[in-house]
Design a protein around this motif. Structure first.
Motif, PDB file in Angstrom:
ATOM      1  N   TYR B  36       0.844  -1.190   0.000  1.00 31.01           N
ATOM      2  CA  TYR B  36       0.000   0.000   0.000  1.00 31.01           C
ATOM      3  C   TYR B  36       0.882   1.243   0.000  1.00 31.01           C
ATOM      4  CZ  TYR B  36      -3.954  -2.852   1.719  1.00 31.01           C
ATOM      5  OH  TYR B  36      -4.951  -3.781   1.879  1.00 31.01           O
ATOM      6  N   GLN B  38       0.472   5.277   1.320  1.00 27.63           N
ATOM      7  CA  GLN B  38      -0.337   6.245   2.063  1.00 27.63           C
ATOM      8  C   GLN B  38       0.265   7.619   1.842  1.00 27.63           C
ATOM      9  OE1 GLN B  38      -0.263   5.866   6.346  1.00 27.63           O
ATOM     10  NE2 GLN B  38      -2.361   6.598   6.507  1.00 27.63           N
ATOM     11  N   GLY B  41      -0.547  11.158   5.193  1.00 27.56           N
ATOM     12  CA  GLY B  41      -1.099  10.640   6.427  1.00 27.56           C
ATOM     13  C   GLY B  41      -2.567  10.314   6.380  1.00 27.56           C
ATOM     14  N   LEU B  44      -5.330   4.846   2.334  1.00 30.04           N
ATOM     15  CA  LEU B  44      -4.408   3.857   1.794  1.00 30.04           C
ATOM     16  C   LEU B  44      -4.811   3.484   0.372  1.00 30.04           C
ATOM     17  CD1 LEU B  44      -4.571   3.284   5.024  1.00 30.04           C
ATOM     18  CD2 LEU B  44      -3.232   1.307   4.410  1.00 30.04           C
ATOM     19  N   PHE B  88       4.290   7.087   2.270  1.00 26.11           N
ATOM     20  CA  PHE B  88       4.536   6.078   3.298  1.00 26.11           C
ATOM     21  C   PHE B  88       4.083   4.758   2.724  1.00 26.11           C
ATOM     22  CE2 PHE B  88       5.802   4.882   7.328  1.00 26.11           C
ATOM     23  CZ  PHE B  88       4.819   4.328   8.126  1.00 26.11           C
ATOM     24  N   LEU B  90       3.444   0.779   2.937  1.00 25.71           N
ATOM     25  CA  LEU B  90       3.104  -0.237   3.934  1.00 25.71           C
ATOM     26  C   LEU B  90       2.961  -1.596   3.273  1.00 25.71           C
ATOM     27  CD1 LEU B  90       0.481   1.902   5.795  1.00 25.71           C
ATOM     28  CD2 LEU B  90       2.523   0.973   6.859  1.00 25.71           C
ATOM     29  N   ARG B 108       9.075   5.285   5.014  1.00 30.33           N
ATOM     30  CA  ARG B 108       8.815   6.662   4.598  1.00 30.33           C
ATOM     31  C   ARG B 108       9.774   6.999   3.470  1.00 30.33           C
ATOM     32  NH1 ARG B 108       4.748   9.735   5.379  1.00 30.33           N
ATOM     33  NH2 ARG B 108       4.746   9.173   7.577  1.00 30.33           N
TER      34      ARG B 108
END
Lengths: 114, 112
Positions: B36, B38, B41, B44, B88, B90, B108
């Motif tokens: 994912y 993002q 913040g 997703l 970001f 994930l 990050r």
């Protein structure tokens, strides 16, 4: 197509007060629903899920969620908020197309004030 | 118990440089794996998912690719990074029939 909506960008609550973070869903068939929490610069943590059974689901850290089929909602609740509950909360629904894919809402930022 | 690792934790790369992010899962076999992104913040975006070695599906066309050379290893790559690749990233895993996904700590990425 399945989807979830989190109508609030941010929720503010005083420490010790009850909190609710709202989620509504749209699915064809029975929904499989989830709540996750994300602390700053961290991955998402699984809180709880509803697959079938009791409409009130209990999860981690004292959180619970109520599945309401008639209102197509799955709101996250906690009787007494802590400052440490401040985080980003995501509602998600299982994509019935397979492979355990989840469809996430946009997220709600919870701010608990001392 | 199962654990999921991602590295690096943070990365700053210039535009046009290559990218390789790695994700590994321990304590389970034949997991479904997911990447994912993002942004800012918030929500997703599912980029890739995999149900087995060399079985990768892309959710959105983009500048990224994914590979799964081993059962519990999932790699996100790019040949030439764009500014818009910042975010970001994930990684997550799940087991068929268990529905919920479990997420790694994230990477990050800042493209400058």
């Amino acid at each position: 197509a399945q989807s979830v909506a989190q109508p609030e960008d941010q929720v503010n609550v005083a420490e010790g007060n009850p909190l609710t973070v709202k989620c509504t869903y749209s699915v064809s068939g029975n929904p499989y629903l989830f709540w996750y929490v994300q602390y700053p610069n961290r991955g998402l943590q699984f809180l709880l899920k509803y697959i079938t059974g009791d409409n009130l689901v209990k999860g981690s850290y004292g959180f619970e969620a109520e599945f309401n089929k008639s209102q197509t909602s799955f709101h996250l609740k906690k009787p007494s908020a802590l400052v440490s509950d401040s985080a980003l909360y995501f509602c998600a629904v299982l994509n019935l197309g397979g492979y355990n894919k989840l469809i996430f809402g946009a997220g709600t930022r919870l701010a608990v004030h001392p | 118990s199962q654990t999921i690792h991602q590295w690096p934790a943070t990365l700053v790369q210039p535009v046009g440089s290559p990218l390789s992010l790695e994700c590994t899962v321990e304590g389970t076999s034949n997991p479904n794996l997911y990447w994912y992104r993002q942004a800012a913040g918030r929500g997703l975006q599912l980029l890739f998912y995999s149900i087995g070695i060399d079985q990768i599906s892309s959710e959105v066309p983009q500048n990224l690719s994914a590979s799964r050379p081993q059962d519990r290893q999932f790699i996100l790559s790019s040949k030439k990074l764009l500014l818009s690749d910042s975010g970001f990233y994930l990684c997550a895993w799940s087991i068929s029939g268990d529905y919920e996904q479990y997420f790694g700590p994230g990477t990050r990425l800042t493209v400058t």
